[in-house]
Design a protein around this motif. Sequence first.
Motif, PDB file in Angstrom:
ATOM      1  N   ASN A  45     -10.289  -2.413   1.612  1.00 45.03           N
ATOM      2  CA  ASN A  45     -10.556  -0.991   1.763  1.00 45.03           C
ATOM      3  C   ASN A  45     -10.541  -0.697   3.255  1.00 45.03           C
ATOM      4  O   ASN A  45     -11.344  -1.252   4.004  1.00 45.03           O
ATOM      5  CB  ASN A  45     -11.900  -0.626   1.137  1.00 45.03           C
ATOM      6  N   LYS A  57      -5.866  -0.538   1.122  1.00 44.37           N
ATOM      7  CA  LYS A  57      -6.275   0.582   0.278  1.00 44.37           C
ATOM      8  C   LYS A  57      -6.981   1.651   1.108  1.00 44.37           C
ATOM      9  O   LYS A  57      -8.036   1.395   1.688  1.00 44.37           O
ATOM     10  CB  LYS A  57      -7.215   0.064  -0.827  1.00 44.37           C
ATOM     11  N   THR A  72      -7.544  -7.195  -1.772  1.00 44.57           N
ATOM     12  CA  THR A  72      -7.567  -5.747  -1.565  1.00 44.57           C
ATOM     13  C   THR A  72      -8.536  -5.455  -0.444  1.00 44.57           C
ATOM     14  O   THR A  72      -9.702  -5.880  -0.503  1.00 44.57           O
ATOM     15  CB  THR A  72      -8.000  -5.006  -2.850  1.00 44.57           C
ATOM     16  N   TYR A 110      -3.402  -5.705  -0.281  1.00 43.95           N
ATOM     17  CA  TYR A 110      -3.288  -4.280  -0.569  1.00 43.95           C
ATOM     18  C   TYR A 110      -4.171  -3.564   0.437  1.00 43.95           C
ATOM     19  O   TYR A 110      -5.385  -3.736   0.432  1.00 43.95           O
ATOM     20  CB  TYR A 110      -3.711  -4.008  -2.007  1.00 43.95           C
ATOM     21  N   SER A 152      -8.260   5.763   0.920  1.00 41.74           N
ATOM     22  CA  SER A 152      -8.594   6.786  -0.074  1.00 41.74           C
ATOM     23  C   SER A 152      -7.585   7.934  -0.062  1.00 41.74           C
ATOM     24  O   SER A 152      -6.910   8.187   0.943  1.00 41.74           O
ATOM     25  CB  SER A 152      -9.999   7.331   0.185  1.00 41.74           C
ATOM     26  N   TYR A 170      -0.261  -2.472  -7.226  1.00 43.35           N
ATOM     27  CA  TYR A 170      -0.962  -2.764  -5.977  1.00 43.35           C
ATOM     28  C   TYR A 170      -2.143  -3.706  -6.201  1.00 43.35           C
ATOM     29  O   TYR A 170      -2.396  -4.599  -5.402  1.00 43.35           O
ATOM     30  CB  TYR A 170      -1.484  -1.479  -5.331  1.00 43.35           C
ATOM     31  N   SER A 171      -2.856  -3.508  -7.298  1.00 40.63           N
ATOM     32  CA  SER A 171      -4.071  -4.286  -7.560  1.00 40.63           C
ATOM     33  C   SER A 171      -3.783  -5.746  -7.911  1.00 40.63           C
ATOM     34  O   SER A 171      -4.714  -6.553  -7.974  1.00 40.63           O
ATOM     35  CB  SER A 171      -4.909  -3.631  -8.657  1.00 40.63           C
ATOM     36  N   ASN A 185      -1.293   1.867  -8.974  1.00 39.68           N
ATOM     37  CA  ASN A 185      -2.459   0.990  -8.836  1.00 39.68           C
ATOM     38  C   ASN A 185      -2.328  -0.307  -9.631  1.00 39.68           C
ATOM     39  O   ASN A 185      -2.758  -1.360  -9.177  1.00 39.68           O
ATOM     40  CB  ASN A 185      -3.742   1.728  -9.219  1.00 39.68           C
ATOM     41  N   SER A 241      -0.619   4.129   4.725  1.00 42.21           N
ATOM     42  CA  SER A 241      -1.815   3.274   4.643  1.00 42.21           C
ATOM     43  C   SER A 241      -1.954   2.334   5.838  1.00 42.21           C
ATOM     44  O   SER A 241      -2.971   1.664   5.971  1.00 42.21           O
ATOM     45  CB  SER A 241      -1.817   2.472   3.337  1.00 42.21           C
ATOM     46  N   GLY A 293       0.826  -1.197   0.000  1.00 42.79           N
ATOM     47  CA  GLY A 293       0.000   0.000   0.000  1.00 42.79           C
ATOM     48  C   GLY A 293       0.857   1.243   0.000  1.00 42.79           C
ATOM     49  O   GLY A 293       2.077   1.189   0.151  1.00 42.79           O
ATOM     50  N   LEU A 350      -0.739   7.216  -6.911  1.00 46.48           N
ATOM     51  CA  LEU A 350      -1.643   6.061  -6.852  1.00 46.48           C
ATOM     52  C   LEU A 350      -2.108   5.649  -8.243  1.00 46.48           C
ATOM     53  O   LEU A 350      -2.287   4.461  -8.505  1.00 46.48           O
ATOM     54  CB  LEU A 350      -2.830   6.331  -5.936  1.00 46.48           C
TER      55      LEU A 350
END
Length: 173
Positions: free
Chosen positions: A155, A103, A153, A101, A105, A147-148, A144, A11, A7, A140
């Motif tokens: 949130n 994640k 993942t 990850y 915002s 990371y993805s 991304n 994060s 991340g 990001l």
Amino acid sequence: MIIVLIGYMGSGKSTIGKELATALEYSFLDLDDYISDKEKGSIAEIFKTKGEIYFRRKETEYLNEVLNSSENIVLALGGGTPCYGKNMDLIINNTNVTSFYLKLSIPLLSKRLFTEREKRPLISHLNSETELLEFIGKHLFERNQYYSKSQFTLNTDHKMKQEILEDLVVHLI
């Protein structure tokens, strides 16, 4: 098993990683700290004296070393680690690794990082929250794609540490 936390800076990789390692009775390792110990200098010193290319080569070498360990480890990566060379491939192609990850915002990352930006060389030059928001957004966007590729993942927006830990453990069962 090695649990890799991926991340952006801020994060919660290290904070959550330490808690997860304690809960699972695993060792905790921050890759940047590992590199600093092995190279006998801070990341900033390595960048300054030996350059980024040297650092990235060593980062991959030490990542590979840790990923091939037979210990149970929770590993927090630097925010840029998955984005260089074949680092993400080393992670996702290792059958002994589970990757997450974390994640968060952009607005929450910015809020979290703005007050501590002096301690983070990558963002220390940014003087306003607007500049920081734009910087994080650009980073990001670029990161991304790496990371993805994580196995999971999560949130983490507006979640307490305990909720994040529970989410991680549910995916490990």
